[in-house]
Write a protein that holds these residues in place. Structure first.
Motif, PDB file in Angstrom:
ATOM      1  N   SER A 294       0.809  -1.221   0.000  1.00 39.16           N
ATOM      2  CA  SER A 294       0.000   0.000   0.000  1.00 39.16           C
ATOM      3  C   SER A 294       0.842   1.270   0.000  1.00 39.16           C
ATOM      4  CB  SER A 294      -0.930   0.017   1.222  1.00 39.16           C
ATOM      5  OG  SER A 294      -1.864  -1.033   1.161  1.00 39.16           O
ATOM      6  N   MET A 295       2.184   1.122  -0.032  1.00 35.77           N
ATOM      7  CA  MET A 295       3.098   2.259  -0.061  1.00 35.77           C
ATOM      8  C   MET A 295       2.915   3.168   1.158  1.00 35.77           C
ATOM      9  SD  MET A 295       4.887   1.675  -2.758  1.00 35.77           S
ATOM     10  CE  MET A 295       5.747   3.209  -3.086  1.00 35.77           C
ATOM     11  N   ILE A 296       2.816   2.567   2.340  1.00 40.24           N
ATOM     12  CA  ILE A 296       2.707   3.320   3.589  1.00 40.24           C
ATOM     13  C   ILE A 296       3.866   2.918   4.492  1.00 40.24           C
ATOM     14  CG2 ILE A 296       1.219   4.004   5.501  1.00 40.24           C
ATOM     15  CD1 ILE A 296      -1.152   2.845   4.036  1.00 40.24           C
ATOM     16  N   TYR A 309       2.979   7.114  10.923  1.00 41.35           N
ATOM     17  CA  TYR A 309       2.593   6.159   9.896  1.00 41.35           C
ATOM     18  C   TYR A 309       1.824   6.937   8.838  1.00 41.35           C
ATOM     19  CZ  TYR A 309       1.144   1.614   7.970  1.00 41.35           C
ATOM     20  OH  TYR A 309       0.954   0.526   7.162  1.00 41.35           O
ATOM     21  N   PHE A 310       2.409   7.070   7.651  1.00 36.33           N
ATOM     22  CA  PHE A 310       2.079   8.162   6.741  1.00 36.33           C
ATOM     23  C   PHE A 310       1.656   7.657   5.374  1.00 36.33           C
ATOM     24  CE2 PHE A 310       3.205  11.779   4.001  1.00 36.33           C
ATOM     25  CZ  PHE A 310       2.696  12.831   4.731  1.00 36.33           C
ATOM     26  N   ALA A 311       0.463   8.092   4.931  1.00 38.87           N
ATOM     27  CA  ALA A 311      -0.068   7.753   3.602  1.00 38.87           C
ATOM     28  C   ALA A 311      -0.357   9.052   2.857  1.00 38.87           C
ATOM     29  CB  ALA A 311      -1.336   6.920   3.743  1.00 38.87           C
ATOM     30  N   GLU A 312       0.276   9.237   1.705  1.00 39.50           N
ATOM     31  CA  GLU A 312       0.203  10.530   1.012  1.00 39.50           C
ATOM     32  C   GLU A 312      -0.677  10.493  -0.235  1.00 39.50           C
ATOM     33  OE1 GLU A 312       3.104  13.948  -0.993  1.00 39.50           O
ATOM     34  OE2 GLU A 312       3.939  12.031  -0.345  1.00 39.50           O
ATOM     35  N   CYS A 381      -0.184   6.439  -2.889  1.00 38.00           N
ATOM     36  CA  CYS A 381      -0.728   5.507  -1.902  1.00 38.00           C
ATOM     37  C   CYS A 381      -2.252   5.518  -1.992  1.00 38.00           C
ATOM     38  CB  CYS A 381      -0.273   5.938  -0.505  1.00 38.00           C
ATOM     39  SG  CYS A 381      -1.144   5.130   0.834  1.00 38.00           S
ATOM     40  N   PRO A 382      -2.923   4.363  -1.936  1.00 37.07           N
ATOM     41  CA  PRO A 382      -2.393   3.030  -1.636  1.00 37.07           C
ATOM     42  C   PRO A 382      -1.874   2.274  -2.849  1.00 37.07           C
ATOM     43  CG  PRO A 382      -4.763   2.944  -1.738  1.00 37.07           C
ATOM     44  CD  PRO A 382      -4.392   4.374  -1.981  1.00 37.07           C
ATOM     45  N   PHE A 383      -1.681   2.958  -3.977  1.00 32.93           N
ATOM     46  CA  PHE A 383      -0.993   2.365  -5.120  1.00 32.93           C
ATOM     47  C   PHE A 383      -0.052   3.424  -5.678  1.00 32.93           C
ATOM     48  CE2 PHE A 383      -4.846   4.331  -6.805  1.00 32.93           C
ATOM     49  CZ  PHE A 383      -4.364   5.075  -7.867  1.00 32.93           C
ATOM     50  N   GLU A 384       1.101   2.971  -6.155  1.00 32.88           N
ATOM     51  CA  GLU A 384       2.092   3.878  -6.738  1.00 32.88           C
ATOM     52  C   GLU A 384       1.970   3.813  -8.256  1.00 32.88           C
ATOM     53  OE1 GLU A 384       5.443   6.147  -7.879  1.00 32.88           O
ATOM     54  OE2 GLU A 384       4.461   6.045  -5.934  1.00 32.88           O
ATOM     55  N   ASP A 385       1.589   4.934  -8.884  1.00 33.50           N
ATOM     56  CA  ASP A 385       1.486   4.977 -10.342  1.00 33.50           C
ATOM     57  C   ASP A 385       1.576   6.431 -10.790  1.00 33.50           C
ATOM     58  OD1 ASP A 385       1.010   4.725 -13.028  1.00 33.50           O
ATOM     59  OD2 ASP A 385      -0.699   3.382 -12.822  1.00 33.50           O
ATOM     60  N   SER A 386       2.727   6.791 -11.327  1.00 32.06           N
ATOM     61  CA  SER A 386       2.919   8.165 -11.794  1.00 32.06           C
ATOM     62  C   SER A 386       2.117   8.464 -13.045  1.00 32.06           C
ATOM     63  CB  SER A 386       4.415   8.416 -12.066  1.00 32.06           C
ATOM     64  OG  SER A 386       4.875   7.562 -13.111  1.00 32.06           O
ATOM     65  N   LEU A 387       1.571   7.423 -13.700  1.00 34.61           N
ATOM     66  CA  LEU A 387       0.813   7.614 -14.936  1.00 34.61           C
ATOM     67  C   LEU A 387      -0.695   7.718 -14.706  1.00 34.61           C
ATOM     68  CD1 LEU A 387       2.707   5.075 -17.224  1.00 34.61           C
ATOM     69  CD2 LEU A 387       3.155   7.511 -16.918  1.00 34.61           C
ATOM     70  N   ARG A 417     -10.298   8.153   2.562  1.00 32.72           N
ATOM     71  CA  ARG A 417     -10.878   6.974   3.224  1.00 32.72           C
ATOM     72  C   ARG A 417     -10.122   5.711   2.823  1.00 32.72           C
ATOM     73  NH1 ARG A 417     -17.202   4.719   2.896  1.00 32.72           N
ATOM     74  NH2 ARG A 417     -16.684   2.537   3.347  1.00 32.72           N
ATOM     75  N   TRP A 418      -9.769   5.606   1.542  1.00 37.11           N
ATOM     76  CA  TRP A 418      -9.004   4.456   1.051  1.00 37.11           C
ATOM     77  C   TRP A 418      -7.682   4.340   1.814  1.00 37.11           C
ATOM     78  CZ3 TRP A 418      -7.886   3.751  -4.927  1.00 37.11           C
ATOM     79  CH2 TRP A 418      -7.597   2.411  -5.182  1.00 37.11           C
ATOM     80  N   GLN A 419      -7.034   5.480   2.025  1.00 38.49           N
ATOM     81  CA  GLN A 419      -5.766   5.486   2.758  1.00 38.49           C
ATOM     82  C   GLN A 419      -5.967   5.142   4.238  1.00 38.49           C
ATOM     83  OE1 GLN A 419      -4.374   9.463   1.688  1.00 38.49           O
ATOM     84  NE2 GLN A 419      -2.999   8.584   0.166  1.00 38.49           N
ATOM     85  N   LEU A 420      -7.033   5.652   4.827  1.00 40.28           N
ATOM     86  CA  LEU A 420      -7.323   5.357   6.230  1.00 40.28           C
ATOM     87  C   LEU A 420      -7.568   3.864   6.422  1.00 40.28           C
ATOM     88  CD1 LEU A 420      -7.849   6.622   9.078  1.00 40.28           C
ATOM     89  CD2 LEU A 420     -10.260   6.713   8.446  1.00 40.28           C
ATOM     90  N   GLU A 421      -8.338   3.268   5.510  1.00 42.64           N
ATOM     91  CA  GLU A 421      -8.607   1.835   5.601  1.00 42.64           C
ATOM     92  C   GLU A 421      -7.337   1.023   5.389  1.00 42.64           C
ATOM     93  OE1 GLU A 421     -11.862   0.758   3.067  1.00 42.64           O
ATOM     94  OE2 GLU A 421     -13.344   1.804   4.322  1.00 42.64           O
TER      95      GLU A 421
END
Length: 531
Positions: A294-296, A309-312, A381-387, A417-421
Motif C-alpha cells: 500500500s506504499m505506507i 505512519y504516513f499515507a500521502e 498511496c495506496p498504489f504507486e502509479d505516476s501515470l 478513506r481508502w488510505q485510512l482503511e
C-alpha cells in the motif's frame, strides 16, 4: 512571560510567514502569504525557482514585522515547516546548481527501474535491496518521486551541473543555509532521502545505502534535530529579512512532521488528516511499520520518541484549485453575459473557494452519481502509479458544473478513506480524527469528510496555519518553554466536532466501491495514453 517567534510554512505554491506569541498558549499575532511558481514540464518534471522562494520569504517577513509593530529584536527564534522530498543541489558557496526538483517531479522512471526494479521483485522492487533498505532505513525508495532517483537523474542527464554539486539539501535546509550559512539537514528530511540509518545507536547517513543507491556520501550534510539551534541569523540575511542579526534559527521540520504537531495530534495513536495542495492520513506510532503493497511507512517526525505512519495523496487541494480555474471560472469568455462577483458577495465570502463551496452546498451526497478521481499528477498511496490521472465518471445529460465541483470534493475524501482503511490493516487509528489544512476551513468539506469516513472529525482554530503553528512548537521546545513535543496538545484545543450523517452512509459506501474499482479498471489505459 511570553516570547515572540517567527515561523515559515513553505508550501508547494506559496509561503506563509507568521509571528506567534508563546506563553501558556500559542497566539497568532499576524501572517502574510506570497505565492511562487511551480513549473510543470512535459517529461514529468516539476521544478521551482529557489530565488522566488527566498524572495517571497524576505518580502513576507518585512510585511509581518511592519504589520505587527513588533521590534525585530524581540523575535527570539526562527523556524520552518516545509514541503519535503525536494532535491536542492548547491555548490560550495551554497548557490543552486539547478532549479529545485519538487517532490512532485516524476521524470526519473529509468533511474528507479535500474536502481530497484531488476531481479526477483516484491511490489516491483528488487527483493534483496528491499530487505536491506527496510533493515537500515525502515523504508524503501520505491517511488519515482523519491529524491534519490532525482539525484541520479541529474547525474545522468546534467553531468556539468552534477560536477558542481557540494551538498544535497531539501527546501527548508536551503533556507536555513541562506539564514545561517550552515549546511545541515534535520532527521526527518534525512529520513526522506532513504539513506538515513534509523537503527539504535546509528542515526546517521548509511554508507551502505549510499553505495546501494549510487550516492556520493560527501554530498550529504550534517544531521541536526528538529528542535536544535542550528545557527544564528547572519548580518547579510538580517538585512534582507529586516530582522536582527544573531537571532537563533532552529531546525524545524517537514510538513509531514509538523502539521500533526500543529493539529495537536501528538499523543500515541492520534490520527490526523491534512488537505492542502497535497493531502495525507498520518497516525502517531511507537514502532517501525511498513506496508509495501500500500506504499505506507512509518516515517521519522519531529519527536525522537515516535514515528508517523504516513499515507500521502499527491493532489488534494490542488484538485480544487484546478476545478476553480477550469470549471468554476469562465476562462475562455464563452458566456454571452458575464456577471461579476459583487462587493457584497466579496465581503460575505472570503475568497472564490468559499463562494464555490457555498454554491455546491445543496448538491446531495453522491453528486448525483458522478465520481471524481483526484490523481491529477499521479498517485503514491495506496498504489504507486505516476501515470494515473484524474477522471469524472458517470456524467449524464443532467450533470451540471455544481455536480462536478461537488464530486471533486467527495473524490478527495474517498481517496483519504481508502488510505485510512489501508492504515487500519496494520495499526489502530484514533476514533476521532483531527482535520487541518485549507480544506478544514469549509464546514461542508468537514461534514462530507465525516460522512465518508464514518467517524468524528475534529478541527482546531486556524487549521490552515497548522504547519506554522507546529514550527512555533519547535521553537518553544528549543527554547525550553515546552519540555517535550507531546506537550503541544495542552496548547492546541478542539474548536468544532463533526459527527457522521448516517443517512448518507449507504450512498457513500456504494460510491466508494466504484471509486476503488476505477484505478484497477483503467490502469492499462493510463499506461497506453500517458507512457
Amino acid at each position: 512571560m511570553s516570547v515572540n517567534v517567527i515561523t515559515y510554512d513553505v508550501g508547494t505554491t506559496g509561503i506563509k510567514t507568521c509571528i506567534f506569541e508563546i506563553s501558556d498558549t500559542i497566539k497568532l499575532i499576524t501572517a502574510a502569504v506570497e505565492g511562487y511558481q511551480l513549473y510543470i514540464e512535459e517529461n514529468g518534471g516539476a521544478e521551482q525557482d529557489l530565488k522566488e522562494i527566498w524572495n517571497a520569504m524576505c518580502s513576507t517577513t518585512i510585511k509581518v514585522i511592519d504589520n505587527s509593530k513588533i521590534s525585530p529584536g524581540s523575535i527570539q527564534g526562527i523556524s520552518f515547516c516545509s514541503q519535503m522530498q525536494g532535491l536542492v543541489l548547491v555548490d560550495k558557496n551554497g548557490e543552486p546548481v539547478r532549479r529545485l526538483m519538487s517532490y512532485m517531479d516524476q521524470r526519473a522512471r529509468r533511474e528507479l527501474k535500474e536502481g530497484m526494479g531488476n531481479g526477483l521483485k516484491i511490489s516491483g522492487v528488487n527483493f534483496l535491496k528491499l530487505l536491506k533498505s527496510i533493515k537500515i532505513t525502515g523504508a524503501v525508495a520505491a517511488s519515482v518521486k523519491d529524491p534519490v532517483w532525482k539525484y541520479n537523474w541529474v547525474k545522468r542527464n546534467e553531468p556539468e551541473n552534477f560536477k558542481r554539486v557540494h551538498k544535497w539539501l531539501d527546501v527548508k535546509e536551503y533556507l536555513i543555509f541562506k539564514c545561517t550559512g550552515n549546511f545541515i539537514m534535520t532527521k526527518d528530511s534525512a529520513f526522506g532521502t532513504m539513506l538515513f540509518d534509523i537503527r539504535k545507536g546509528k542515526n546517521c547517513f548509511s554508507s551502505k545505502m549510499c553505495k546501494l543507491l549510487g550516492v556520493n556520501m560527501e554530498h550529504l550534510p550534517q544531521i541536526a534535530g528538529c528542535s536544535d539551534k542550528v545557527g544564528l541569523l547572519t548580518e547579510k540575511a538580517a538585512v534582507q529579512l529586516h530582522l536582527k542579526a544573531g537571532t537563533p534559527v532552529f531546525g524545524g521540520g517537514g510538513d509531514a512532521s509538523l502539521i500533526g504537531v500543529g493539529a495537536g495530534a501528538v499523543s500515541m495513536g492520534s490520527t490526523h488528516i491534512y488537505s492542502g495542495t497535497s493531502g495525507w492520513v498520518s497516525t502517531v506510532v511507537n514502532k517501525r511499520v511498513l506496508d509495501i503493497t500500500s506504499m505506507i511507512a512509518s516515517i521519522i517526525g519531529a519527536d525522537d520518541n515516535s514515528y508517523n505512519y504516513f499515507a500521502e495523496l499527491e493532489t488534494a487541494g490542488k484538485c480544487l484549485e484546478w476545478v476553480k480555474n477550469h470549471l468554476a471560472l469562465d476562462e475562455i469568455n464563452i458566456y454571452l453575459q458575464k456577471i461579476c462577483v459583487s462587493d457584497s458577495l466579496e465581503s460575505l465570502y472570503v475568497n472564490l473557494y468559499d463562494f464555490m463551496l457555498e454554491e455546491i452546498k445543496n448538491i446531495p451526497a453522491g453528486s448525483h452519481g458522478v465520481i471524481f478521481t483526484p490523481w491529477l499528477h499521479g498517485n503514491r498511496c495506496p498504489f504507486e502509479d505516476s501515470l494515473a490521472r484524474g477522471m469524472f465518471f458517470n456524467i449524464s445529460l443532467e450533470t451540471g458544473k455544481r455536480d462536478l465541483i461537488h464530486a471533486v470534493m467527495e473524490g478527495i475524501c474517498y481517496h483519504l478513506r481508502w488510505q485510512l482503511e489501508a492504515q487500519r490493516k496494520k495499526i489502530k487509528t484514533s476514533k476521532a480524527i483531527r482535520f487541518v489544512g485549507g480544506g478544514a476551513l469549509s464546514p461542508l468539506t468537514c461534514q462530507t469528510m465525516s460522512d465518508i469516513l464514518g467517524c468524528e472529525i475534529e478541527t482546531v482554530d486556524s487549521p490552515q496555519n497548522a504547519g506554522a503553528l507546529g514550527a512555533a512548537v519547535i521553537v518553544a521546545v528549543g527554547l525550553g518553554i515546552l519540555e517535550r513535543m507531546e506537550d503541544a496538545d495542552k496548547l492546541i484545543k478542539v474548536k468544532e466536532v463533526y459527527v457522521p450523517n448516517t443517512a448518507n452512509k449507504e450512498i457513500h459506501d456504494r460510491n466508494f466501491i466504484v471509486f476503488k474499482s476505477l484505478y484497477k479498471n483503467n490502469k492499462r489505459a493510463f499506461r497506453i495514453i500517458n507512457k
